[in-house]
Every structure is written in C-alpha cells, then in structure tokens.
Scaffold this active site. Sequence first.
Site, mmCIF file in Angstrom:
data_model
loop_
_atom_site.group_PDB
_atom_site.id
_atom_site.type_symbol
_atom_site.label_atom_id
_atom_site.label_comp_id
_atom_site.label_asym_id
_atom_site.label_seq_id
_atom_site.Cartn_x
_atom_site.Cartn_y
_atom_site.Cartn_z
ATOM 1 N N THR A 93 0.862 -1.183 0.000
ATOM 2 C CA THR A 93 0.000 0.000 0.000
ATOM 3 C C THR A 93 0.897 1.230 0.000
ATOM 4 O OG1 THR A 93 -1.798 -1.123 1.164
ATOM 5 C CG2 THR A 93 -1.772 1.275 1.260
ATOM 6 N N LYS A 168 -7.509 1.536 -2.886
ATOM 7 C CA LYS A 168 -7.137 1.075 -1.544
ATOM 8 C C LYS A 168 -7.329 2.188 -0.522
ATOM 9 C CE LYS A 168 -5.518 -1.550 1.722
ATOM 10 N NZ LYS A 168 -4.202 -2.215 1.728
ATOM 11 N N LYS A 236 -0.144 4.793 8.621
ATOM 12 C CA LYS A 236 0.563 5.024 7.360
ATOM 13 C C LYS A 236 -0.435 5.140 6.211
ATOM 14 C CE LYS A 236 1.704 2.065 4.427
ATOM 15 N NZ LYS A 236 2.132 0.897 3.629
#
Length: 284
Positions: A93, A168, A236
């Site tokens: 990601t 995502k 994150k």
Amino acid sequence: MKTAFIGLGVMGFPMAGHLKAAGHEVAVYNRSPEKAHRWAEKHGGTAFATIAETVAGAEVVLLCVGNDDDVRDVVAQALPAMGEGGVIVDHTTTSAKVAREMVALAAVTGRSFVDAPVSGGQAGAENGQLTIMAGGDQAAYDRVLPVIEVYAKAVRRMGDVGAGQLTKMCNQIAIAGVVQGVAEALHFAKRAGLPTDDVLAAISKGSAQSWQMENRWPTMARGEFEFGFAVDWMRKDLGIALDEARANGATLPGTALIDQFYAEVQAMGGRRWDTSSLVARLEK
C-alpha cells in the site's frame, strides 16, 4: 511462470506460498534473511541473498514491502536484473504518486508495472482469499492476472497505474469509519449495562451489520487486539489517503479525526495492536 516474491512479512509469506503450491517457480527475498530461508524450508522454493539474484530472469516480480521508499529501492534493484519484458506487481500500500513513478521507470527498460494493493488482512493472505484492486496497462494486467488470482477471491482492474492505490485509499477510509462506529457502539453498550454478546446478536443481523462487527466485536469486548493489521500500518495508510485528499480537494473530516484517535492509541503503547483497538482509547 518464473516468479520472484520480495517481502515475506505476515502477508507476503503466505502469498508466496500459494504461488509455489499452484505450480509456479518461485524465488524469494526478504530484508531479514532468516524469513526467506524459513519460507524456502517450508515451501520448497529458493531463497537468495540479493534482490538481483532473486529476480534474475523472472517473468513476474511481486512485491509486498513497507512504504514508498522501500518500493523505490526494490524496483531500482530489480529492473536491470529481471526478465526482458517482465512485469512488476506491487502489493504494497503506497501513494499513487510512487506507482506512477515506477511505471515510468519500468517503461524505460521495456518492463511493465502494476500497482495491486490488497485487502483481507493476514487471514485473507493465509487462506488465499484476498481482494486485489489493480491499476495498470490492460495487457500487463492480463498477463499477471493468472498469477495473482492464486491468492485472491476477487481481483479488479480499476484503471491505469495508480488507480489501484487510490481504490485502496477508499478501502481504508471506509474501514476506519466502520471500526470507530463499532468501537463507540460497544463502549456505549458497556456503559449502559447491556450484555454485549446479546447486543451483538441483536444488531449484527440488521443494517448495522459489518465484517468488523461480526469478527471483532467479541475480541474488542475482551480487550484482545492481536489480530494482524497494526495501528502503525493503518496510520501510514490513512496518512497516504489524507495527503491525496489535500491534493485532489476531497474533504475527509471523519478520517482525519480517526487518524488522530489512532495516534492516541499509539501513545497508549498500542502501535502493534490491531485496528480494532480504537475501543481501548474510549475505555482508558
């Protein structure tokens, strides 16, 4: 196909195992060599000491590493050594920006790049039931689809390179809101003196139902937060989404607030707790 898998954490280790079980030739590399050797002992593939050795001649190179800079580093080492015309598939990601950087870098060497972040957590990786959202050239996507389908229950091409990462971000925004809602409902139920198991049975069959509620409510009620996706990783991911929102003009007040709630969990010592630990800050 001749494949290489780089990054054998809680996700990459089982994903690479599914590739080997499906009959692909698999070489592996991990920054901590002991993990690569343990994988090779378990699955019968080959572990190498360098990225260049791992990807030598590979048709498909798959990554599942930490962040943007890790992807940049791995791709820079992999491109000169991998098979001509090969494809890099990045399951990390990251920002959409780094995906666009990497496809441009790959094109210079005659290779392709597909960003393909995953959802489903450690259990999804272990059971081969991940959801994959991909971005990239249609031809490159079609070429790698039979490979990545091995550990997925659903794969969808969302558009050009970067679209997978943007999707995502949508996924993480939605999950953060759902987890916070479940945490508050559970906290309220406890304060109201309700039996939490009965509350779950009553509300999880109606419009409040969610995967997070059905799978995490009981463990949240017991204060158990050892189920994979860590708070550090979620912060994150939310940071990436908030950066992208500042660039594209999206307004994400709820996401920004929940990101700060996760910062409180980190301050409580919960950096490696799973994301359902949002309830802990309500009960401290």
